[in-house]
Design a protein around this motif. Structure first.
Motif, PDB file in Angstrom:
ATOM      1  N   ASP A  16      -1.847  22.121  26.559  1.00 45.51           N
ATOM      2  CA  ASP A  16      -0.390  22.105  26.457  1.00 45.51           C
ATOM      3  C   ASP A  16       0.032  23.155  25.433  1.00 45.51           C
ATOM      4  N   LEU A  17       0.535  24.265  25.942  1.00 49.34           N
ATOM      5  CA  LEU A  17       0.819  25.402  25.072  1.00 49.34           C
ATOM      6  C   LEU A  17       2.320  25.670  24.927  1.00 49.34           C
ATOM      7  N   LEU A  18       2.658  26.221  23.771  1.00 56.97           N
ATOM      8  CA  LEU A  18       4.037  26.652  23.568  1.00 56.97           C
ATOM      9  C   LEU A  18       3.999  28.142  23.220  1.00 56.97           C
ATOM     10  N   ILE A  19       4.786  28.917  23.918  1.00 58.36           N
ATOM     11  CA  ILE A  19       4.862  30.348  23.629  1.00 58.36           C
ATOM     12  C   ILE A  19       6.126  30.629  22.840  1.00 58.36           C
ATOM     13  N   LEU A  20       5.951  31.298  21.705  1.00 55.31           N
ATOM     14  CA  LEU A  20       7.094  31.668  20.873  1.00 55.31           C
ATOM     15  C   LEU A  20       7.440  33.118  21.161  1.00 55.31           C
ATOM     16  N   GLY A  21       8.506  33.330  21.899  1.00 55.07           N
ATOM     17  CA  GLY A  21       8.847  34.679  22.304  1.00 55.07           C
ATOM     18  C   GLY A  21       9.897  35.316  21.414  1.00 55.07           C
ATOM     19  N   VAL A  22       9.911  36.656  21.425  1.00 55.40           N
ATOM     20  CA  VAL A  22      10.927  37.382  20.687  1.00 55.40           C
ATOM     21  C   VAL A  22      12.014  37.786  21.664  1.00 55.40           C
ATOM     22  N   GLY A  23      13.192  37.337  21.434  1.00 54.49           N
ATOM     23  CA  GLY A  23      14.277  37.666  22.344  1.00 54.49           C
ATOM     24  C   GLY A  23      15.509  36.871  21.969  1.00 54.49           C
ATOM     25  N   SER A  24      16.572  37.097  22.695  1.00 57.48           N
ATOM     26  CA  SER A  24      17.773  36.319  22.391  1.00 57.48           C
ATOM     27  C   SER A  24      17.982  35.282  23.486  1.00 57.48           C
ATOM     28  N   PRO A  25      18.113  34.058  23.075  1.00 56.09           N
ATOM     29  CA  PRO A  25      18.202  32.922  23.993  1.00 56.09           C
ATOM     30  C   PRO A  25      19.383  33.035  24.953  1.00 56.09           C
ATOM     31  N   GLU A  26      20.410  33.804  24.558  1.00 56.61           N
ATOM     32  CA  GLU A  26      21.603  33.880  25.393  1.00 56.61           C
ATOM     33  C   GLU A  26      21.309  34.458  26.767  1.00 56.61           C
TER      34      GLU A  26
END
Lengths: 351, 351
Positions: A185-195
């Motif tokens: 069960d993985l979570l990816i932390l991405g760089v970006g704007s949620p909008e």
DNA sequence: TTGTAGGCGTTATCAT
DNA sequence: ATGATAACGCCTACAA
């Protein structure tokens, strides 16, 4: 005490007059001493010294048609970039390469919102463009105007010289590492704007990293799942993203952060949540910034040669400048590699 | 595909010809559109656009006699400075102030070892000098040549505008804090090179901090002792200094680090030594870099407004530039304050 | 509103 | 070994 002499800055003509020689001679005294009788040269220099004369750099540039400085072009405001450790390391490398060739560095960023205005004002012999996709009209403009350009971290648009890094391979290695440790069960932390609807541009650095993660996960078969949350590539961003995920009930045992800053934020979030890394949570960062080895626990992360990226980019640019054209279109690819430190461990059998 | 037109860059004259107007008109179209009939102005700009014309920045500077950029002068090589978080924050502030006035930033550091050569080449309207004492001949030279100069963190030499910080007061507060917690055996981590007979110049920033520490300790009476070890202001430097002190048998219960980087190194050293901070060892840093709040434990440290220092310096410089002289000699003093976080605690009664 | 001409401070070319 | 002079590309009184 002494009256400030607010008189006009002495020019080459003043020196020439005072020394009783021609302007040419003065110029030679500074630039080609060997073409003057030694005594003449020294005399001229002495006169210049007394007068406080220094060749005017702007005038010199105008007539030599070169500036001896390379521009670093970034889409972000300078005021937000300098305390980014990634950028710091990159600049270090760039500065190293520039300095060893007697070149200076000039950072160019959008001025009053306009990148092209800033570009127009920039006094440089060429640009290293970082973090800007090549299809930005500004870059094309520069390129067409004949200034050499080297792209860094841009999806390899043809027609440009570029320095890139194997982001996808690095990301894949990171995900595989977690998978091999038994995390499902993985979570990816991405760089970006949620909008944004699609918060991560597939052609960007982060897009390539995401692709790498997903490739590894897909290969692991259906047993593994990963979800994605995005935020700014900062400590606060990582902290907020992970805290938010937990609040929403997500309970991954492994986290893939697309930047070390976010990973450090994750460490912080874990402390707040009472979770132990790596006992309860395994974490892999990306970039291997200097700080990564000093966190507690030391960060397992994907190393990329940040300083060398800066060096190579400037070297490549300088070679283009020397060639007198932006003609050549060379592409340098640098490696990434996983560095396993202390933030990852096998998944605990007990839930 | 298309044949590269390696033709000479278009000049103002080309545009003028193509648009059927004078060079003046073209210049106005870019610099004083209001002095042209609107339609003329836009037409000229369109022609310029098609031709790919951009005013040559160097030529423009030469005739305007100003560069729209401020120089940041540092004694260290750029290649070593950019990943210094202190410098990053300072630059951030400087960039902010510069950008809001439409100015660029140019970093000047010793080129091939010679600062004055680098200064001579620099295209700037003035200098912010950081970390360089004003008695450096280079600074005087610049100043005399009529370029405005603002000194940062330099022992307040008169005759210069400057921005300073209350280092001594901050250091005193740090030491008093440890003393109040009952610590009597202190170790001071200084920034300097061990080779020198007197490794810390009393007139420097670090000298002022040392003075502050010592003042507090002296005031505490004979019961408290402190020894000094020095090293580079880096994580590694702090790590090495503390490890070394322990190897030599020193067992302080409180450590005063002159920089947060060294404090972070100390945290690392403590982990290696099996010491718990703050249970076994109390630690106070200096600067309050961004990272300080995210270490484990969060660092108790002396805050100084690093970004504001950069801002103020550039603002001050810009005001001098506007005044058209280096005449004014204003001095701005910024505050420091102790921020107590988690790395300090009362001395444990048990040895 | 637009054009003419001189200046900004060097370096480079070509004589002498 | 030196010197006169023309670029370099733009800006800006001043004139029209």
């Amino acid at each position: 005490m002494a009256v400030e002499q607010r008189t006009r800055r002495p020019g080459i003509a003043d020196v020439a007059r005072a020394a009783g020689v021609s302007k040419t001679a003065v110029s030679f005294a500074f630039n080609r001493p060997e073409r003057l009788r030694p005594e003449t040269a020294t005399r001229i220099r002495e006169v210049a010294e007394t007068l406080g004369y220094r060749p005017h750099p702007v005038a010199r540039m105008l007539s030599r048609r070169q500036t001896q400085t390379v521009g670093i072009l970034t889409p972000q405001a300078l005021s937000v970039i300098f305390s980014n450790p990634f950028f710091g390391a990159f600049s270090e490398g760039a500065a190293l390469a520039a300095e060893e060739s007697g070149y200076g560095l000039h950072f160019v960023s959008p001025m009053h919102g306009s990148l092209s205005r800033a570009i127009g004002r920039a006094i440089v012999d060429g640009f290293v463009v970082i973090g800007l996709s090549a299809d930005h009209p500004e870059v094309e403009e520069v390129h067409r105007s004949g200034l050499p350009v080297v792209l860094v971290d841009s999806t390899g648009l043809s027609g440009y010289a570029s320095v890139e890094v194997d982001d996808e391979g690095g990301a894949r290695a990171a995900a595989e590492h977690l998978l091999e440790l038994g995390h499902r069960d993985l979570l990816i932390l991405g760089v970006g704007s949620p909008e944004l609807a699609s918060p991560i541009d597939p052609g960007s650095v982060m897009g390539r990293r995401l692709a790498g993660y997903r490739a590894a996960i897909a290969q692991a078969g259906g047993s593994a799942v990963a979800s994605l949350v995005v935020g700014p590539a900062t400590i606060e961003g990582g902290l907020a993203a992970v805290s938010g995920a937990w609040r929403e009930g997500r309970r991954p045992t492994g986290i893939l952060a697309m930047s070390d800053a976010m990973a450090i934020g994750t460490l912080q979030a874990a402390r707040n949540l009472g979770l132990s890394v790596p006992r309860d949570l395994s974490l892999v960062g990306f970039d291997d910034i200097d700080m990564a080895r000093y966190t507690d626990p030391p960060l397992t992360t994907v190393h990329q040669p940040i300083r060398r990226k800066g060096e190579e980019a400037v070297r490549l640019l300088l070679s283009l400048v020397a060639d007198g054209g932006s003609a050549r279109t060379e592409r340098r690819l640098l490696e990434t590699r996983l560095i396993v430190r202390g933030s990852t461990a096998p998944r605990r059998p007990a839930s």
